[in-house]
Scaffold this active site. Structure first.
Site, PDB file in Angstrom:
ATOM      1  CE1 TYR A 113      24.570  36.626  46.460  1.00  0.00           C
ATOM      2  CE2 TYR A 113      26.276  38.268  46.064  1.00  0.00           C
ATOM      3  CZ  TYR A 113      25.151  37.565  45.642  1.00  0.00           C
ATOM      4  OH  TYR A 113      24.650  37.800  44.376  1.00  0.00           O
ATOM      5  CG  HIS A 119      25.822  44.771  37.957  1.00  0.00           C
ATOM      6  ND1 HIS A 119      26.611  43.976  37.150  1.00  0.00           N
ATOM      7  CD2 HIS A 119      24.919  45.338  37.134  1.00  0.00           C
ATOM      8  CE1 HIS A 119      26.185  44.083  35.898  1.00  0.00           C
ATOM      9  NE2 HIS A 119      25.159  44.894  35.858  1.00  0.00           N
TER      10      HIS A 119
HETATM   11  C1  BV8 Z   1      17.743  42.946  33.666  1.00  0.00           C
HETATM   12  C2  BV8 Z   1      25.738  41.438  40.728  1.00  0.00           C
HETATM   13  C3  BV8 Z   1      15.500  43.532  33.281  1.00  0.00           C
HETATM   14  C4  BV8 Z   1      25.442  40.257  41.574  1.00  0.00           C
HETATM   15  C5  BV8 Z   1      25.432  40.828  38.365  1.00  0.00           C
HETATM   16  C6  BV8 Z   1      19.929  41.010  26.588  1.00  0.00           C
HETATM   17  C7  BV8 Z   1      20.482  39.936  25.989  1.00  0.00           C
HETATM   18  C8  BV8 Z   1      20.660  38.746  26.739  1.00  0.00           C
HETATM   19  C9  BV8 Z   1      20.301  38.656  28.087  1.00  0.00           C
HETATM   20  C10 BV8 Z   1      19.752  39.742  28.669  1.00  0.00           C
HETATM   21  C11 BV8 Z   1      19.557  40.899  27.924  1.00  0.00           C
HETATM   22  N1  BV8 Z   1      19.006  41.806  28.753  1.00  0.00           N
HETATM   23  C12 BV8 Z   1      18.860  41.260  29.986  1.00  0.00           C
HETATM   24  C13 BV8 Z   1      19.297  39.979  29.954  1.00  0.00           C
HETATM   25  C14 BV8 Z   1      19.304  39.102  31.077  1.00  0.00           C
HETATM   26  C15 BV8 Z   1      20.535  39.277  31.989  1.00  0.00           C
HETATM   27  C16 BV8 Z   1      21.793  38.948  31.231  1.00  0.00           C
HETATM   28  O1  BV8 Z   1      22.487  39.803  30.741  1.00  0.00           O
HETATM   29  N2  BV8 Z   1      22.075  37.641  31.198  1.00  0.00           N
HETATM   30  C17 BV8 Z   1      23.359  37.178  30.580  1.00  0.00           C
HETATM   31  C18 BV8 Z   1      23.909  36.049  31.429  1.00  0.00           C
HETATM   32  C19 BV8 Z   1      23.134  36.754  29.178  1.00  0.00           C
HETATM   33  N3  BV8 Z   1      20.606  40.631  32.529  1.00  0.00           N
HETATM   34  C20 BV8 Z   1      19.900  40.886  33.655  1.00  0.00           C
HETATM   35  O2  BV8 Z   1      19.204  40.079  34.238  1.00  0.00           O
HETATM   36  C21 BV8 Z   1      19.998  42.311  34.191  1.00  0.00           C
HETATM   37  N4  BV8 Z   1      18.705  42.789  34.577  1.00  0.00           N
HETATM   38  O3  BV8 Z   1      17.918  42.752  32.490  1.00  0.00           O
HETATM   39  O4  BV8 Z   1      16.561  43.370  34.217  1.00  0.00           O
HETATM   40  C22 BV8 Z   1      14.470  44.292  33.991  1.00  0.00           C
HETATM   41  C23 BV8 Z   1      14.279  45.593  33.605  1.00  0.00           C
HETATM   42  C24 BV8 Z   1      13.243  46.304  34.216  1.00  0.00           C
HETATM   43  C25 BV8 Z   1      12.467  45.701  35.223  1.00  0.00           C
HETATM   44  C26 BV8 Z   1      12.699  44.377  35.589  1.00  0.00           C
HETATM   45  C27 BV8 Z   1      13.742  43.659  34.989  1.00  0.00           C
HETATM   46  C28 BV8 Z   1      20.840  42.359  35.502  1.00  0.00           C
HETATM   47  C29 BV8 Z   1      22.232  41.944  35.256  1.00  0.00           C
HETATM   48  C30 BV8 Z   1      23.070  42.126  36.542  1.00  0.00           C
HETATM   49  C31 BV8 Z   1      23.191  40.850  37.336  1.00  0.00           C
HETATM   50  N5  BV8 Z   1      24.124  41.004  38.446  1.00  0.00           N
HETATM   51  N6  BV8 Z   1      26.274  41.018  39.420  1.00  0.00           N
HETATM   52  C32 BV8 Z   1      26.691  39.544  42.047  1.00  0.00           C
HETATM   53  O5  BV8 Z   1      27.807  39.962  41.695  1.00  0.00           O
HETATM   54  O6  BV8 Z   1      26.498  38.598  42.813  1.00  0.00           O
HETATM   55  S1  BV8 Z   1      26.101  40.386  36.831  1.00  0.00           S
HETATM   56  C33 BV8 Z   1      27.701  39.784  37.177  1.00  0.00           C
HETATM   57  O7  BV8 Z   1      28.015  38.948  36.093  1.00  0.00           O
HETATM   58  C34 BV8 Z   1      28.805  40.823  37.220  1.00  0.00           C
HETATM   59  O8  BV8 Z   1      28.413  41.992  37.854  1.00  0.00           O
HETATM   60  C35 BV8 Z   1      29.099  41.018  35.738  1.00  0.00           C
HETATM   61  O9  BV8 Z   1      28.189  41.908  35.178  1.00  0.00           O
HETATM   62  C36 BV8 Z   1      28.829  39.647  35.177  1.00  0.00           C
HETATM   63  C37 BV8 Z   1      30.099  38.886  35.008  1.00  0.00           C
HETATM   64  O10 BV8 Z   1      30.736  39.408  33.887  1.00  0.00           O
HETATM   65  P1  BV8 Z   1      32.253  39.917  34.008  1.00  0.00           P
HETATM   66  O11 BV8 Z   1      32.369  40.864  35.137  1.00  0.00           O
HETATM   67  O12 BV8 Z   1      32.652  40.345  32.664  1.00  0.00           O
HETATM   68  O13 BV8 Z   1      33.038  38.585  34.472  1.00  0.00           O
HETATM   69  P2  BV8 Z   1      33.340  37.276  33.590  1.00  0.00           P
HETATM   70  O14 BV8 Z   1      33.853  36.264  34.539  1.00  0.00           O
HETATM   71  O15 BV8 Z   1      32.195  36.954  32.709  1.00  0.00           O
HETATM   72  O16 BV8 Z   1      34.533  37.743  32.617  1.00  0.00           O
HETATM   73  C38 BV8 Z   1      35.759  38.128  33.161  1.00  0.00           C
HETATM   74  C39 BV8 Z   1      36.565  38.668  31.993  1.00  0.00           C
HETATM   75  O17 BV8 Z   1      37.794  39.158  32.507  1.00  0.00           O
HETATM   76  C40 BV8 Z   1      36.889  37.614  30.932  1.00  0.00           C
HETATM   77  O18 BV8 Z   1      36.672  38.170  29.651  1.00  0.00           O
HETATM   78  C41 BV8 Z   1      38.374  37.341  31.154  1.00  0.00           C
HETATM   79  O19 BV8 Z   1      39.043  37.030  29.970  1.00  0.00           O
HETATM   80  C42 BV8 Z   1      38.845  38.681  31.704  1.00  0.00           C
HETATM   81  N7  BV8 Z   1      40.041  38.632  32.551  1.00  0.00           N
HETATM   82  C43 BV8 Z   1      40.465  37.618  33.351  1.00  0.00           C
HETATM   83  N8  BV8 Z   1      41.614  37.994  34.000  1.00  0.00           N
HETATM   84  C44 BV8 Z   1      41.895  39.272  33.595  1.00  0.00           C
HETATM   85  C45 BV8 Z   1      40.881  39.688  32.687  1.00  0.00           C
HETATM   86  N9  BV8 Z   1      40.868  40.904  32.105  1.00  0.00           N
HETATM   87  C46 BV8 Z   1      41.894  41.758  32.431  1.00  0.00           C
HETATM   88  N10 BV8 Z   1      42.886  41.433  33.319  1.00  0.00           N
HETATM   89  C47 BV8 Z   1      42.925  40.206  33.901  1.00  0.00           C
HETATM   90  N11 BV8 Z   1      43.915  39.917  34.747  1.00  0.00           N
END
Ligand code: BV8
Ligand code: ZN
Length: 279
Positions: free
Chosen positions: A78, A159
């Site tokens: 972080y 988040h």
């Molecule tokens: C929870 C903060 C339950 C921390 C983050 C359903 C299905 C599957 C899995 C799950 C589900 N429900 C829950 C889950 C589990 C999990 C999850 O989703 N896992 C994933 C990996 C499958 N979710 C959770 O755990 C959530 N909590 O479900 O709790 C619960 C409920 C009640 C009581 C108890 C428990 C919590 C999720 C939040 C986690 N924290 N961030 C930190 O930042 O350190 S998530 C973090 O990752 C980000 O915040 C963001 O959300 C994610 C990353 O995604 P993106 O931001 O989209 O970034 P990424 O790199 O992936 O993509 C970038 C994109 O930009 C690409 O598409 C690229 O092409 C594009 N790009 C690049 N350059 C450009 C561009 N676009 C435009 N312009 C450019 N120039």
């Protein structure tokens, strides 16, 4: 699902002008951003190049388990991200959304004409009757604070915020912009370890933020999905919610799991496309 032609697979539109018009005349606009909108500011995305830190995947470090196991390692990650974000500036993509927000606030259907009683105010921002009240709602997964630095108001931070620290003992939360953090890991005045004020995998999202995000997504006439791989839930689920009544527009140089449901897919960097569609 009363979708326009694209839901029948007739390929999404890619004309920025068409999207600009719809954004300009829509009363209810909701936007969900991800790490991609900060990429042009030099902040690495999660899944893109530079997303890995010391070969750790974000999903491995952004968890309560990782913090319990090795708080120093998680804090070093972080602290590294904070040092990168500190050097970054909001880009034209962040600024275009802030501009669209203020224009929408001026246009707001909720803003009553002079001779009528004004619409109910928004609790957080009494001076901004429309912002966050459904007219224009900016929802972000990012914890970097660049939307606020670009002037966005009424932001829904799903988040959390990398510049906030929370004590795992007494629960005290405070803003801390020290870079580098010293000492690391930081400690509360009660002596207990502080954690970053962000939502980790496996943790629930902040209730009030989630409620506002769901409300805005349900009410949206146009939903913009910007710079997100849309694989993290429940955030990505907001686009599914919005599809019940809204048109979907995606801004991303790469394909996303929602492209086949979109009315617009604008394949390029947010910093180049958003200024065109938000004017
Ligand atoms: C929870 C903060 C339950 C921390 C983050 C359903 C299905 C599957 C899995 C799950 C589900 N429900 C829950 C889950 C589990 C999990 C999850 O989703 N896992 C994933 C990996 C499958 N979710 C959770 O755990 C959530 N909590 O479900 O709790 C619960 C409920 C009640 C009581 C108890 C428990 C919590 C999720 C939040 C986690 N924290 N961030 C930190 O930042 O350190 S998530 C973090 O990752 C980000 O915040 C963001 O959300 C994610 C990353 O995604 P993106 O931001 O989209 O970034 P990424 O790199 O992936 O993509 C970038 C994109 O930009 C690409 O598409 C690229 O092409 C594009 N790009 C690049 N350059 C450009 C561009 N676009 C435009 N312009 C450019 N120039
Ligand atoms: Zn404490």
């Amino acid at each position: 699902m009363n979708h326009t032609s694209s839901s029948t697979g007739h390929g999404a539109r890619s004309d920025a002008e068409g999207l600009r018009e719809v954004l300009a005349r829509s009363d209810f606009v909701a936007v969900l951003t991800g790490a991609g909108i900060s990429a042009e500011s030099g902040v690495p995305t999660f899944r893109g190049p530079g997303g890995l830190w010391r070969n750790w995947r974000p999903e491995d470090l952004a968890t309560p388990e990782a913090f319990a196991h090795d708080p120093r390692l998680v804090w070093e990650w972080y602290d590294w991200r904070r040092s990168l974000i500190r050097k970054a500036e909001p880009n034209l993509g962040h600024r275009a959304l802030a501009k669209l927000e203020s224009r929408k606030a001026g246009q707001s259907p909720l803003r009553a004409p002079a001779n009528q009683t004004p619409a109910p105010q928004c609790s957080e921002r009494p001076e901004h009757p429309a912002v966050g009240q459904g007219c224009f709602t900016l929802i972000t997964q990012n914890v970097d604070g660049l939307h606020e630095r670009a002037g966005s108001q009424g932001l829904v931070k799903l988040h959390g915020d990398i510049w906030r620290l929370c004590c795992v003992g007494c629960g005290l939360t405070e803003r801390n912009e020290q870079v580098p953090l010293d000492p690391l890991p930081p400690r509360c005045r009660c002596g207990t370890l502080m954690r970053p004020g962000v939502v980790w995998f496996g943790e629930p999202l902040p209730e009030d933020e989630w409620r506002r995000a769901v409300e805005a997504s349900r009410r949206a006439q146009i939903f913009l999905l910007v710079g997100t791989s849309a694989v993290v839930y429940p955030a990505a689920g907001l686009a599914e919610l919005a599809l019940a009544g809204a048109r979907l527009a995606i801004v991303n140089p790469e394909p996303t799991p929602f492209d086949h449901l979109a009315d617009w897919v604008l394949g390029g960097p947010a910093g180049e496309i958003l200024p065109q569609v938000c004017q």
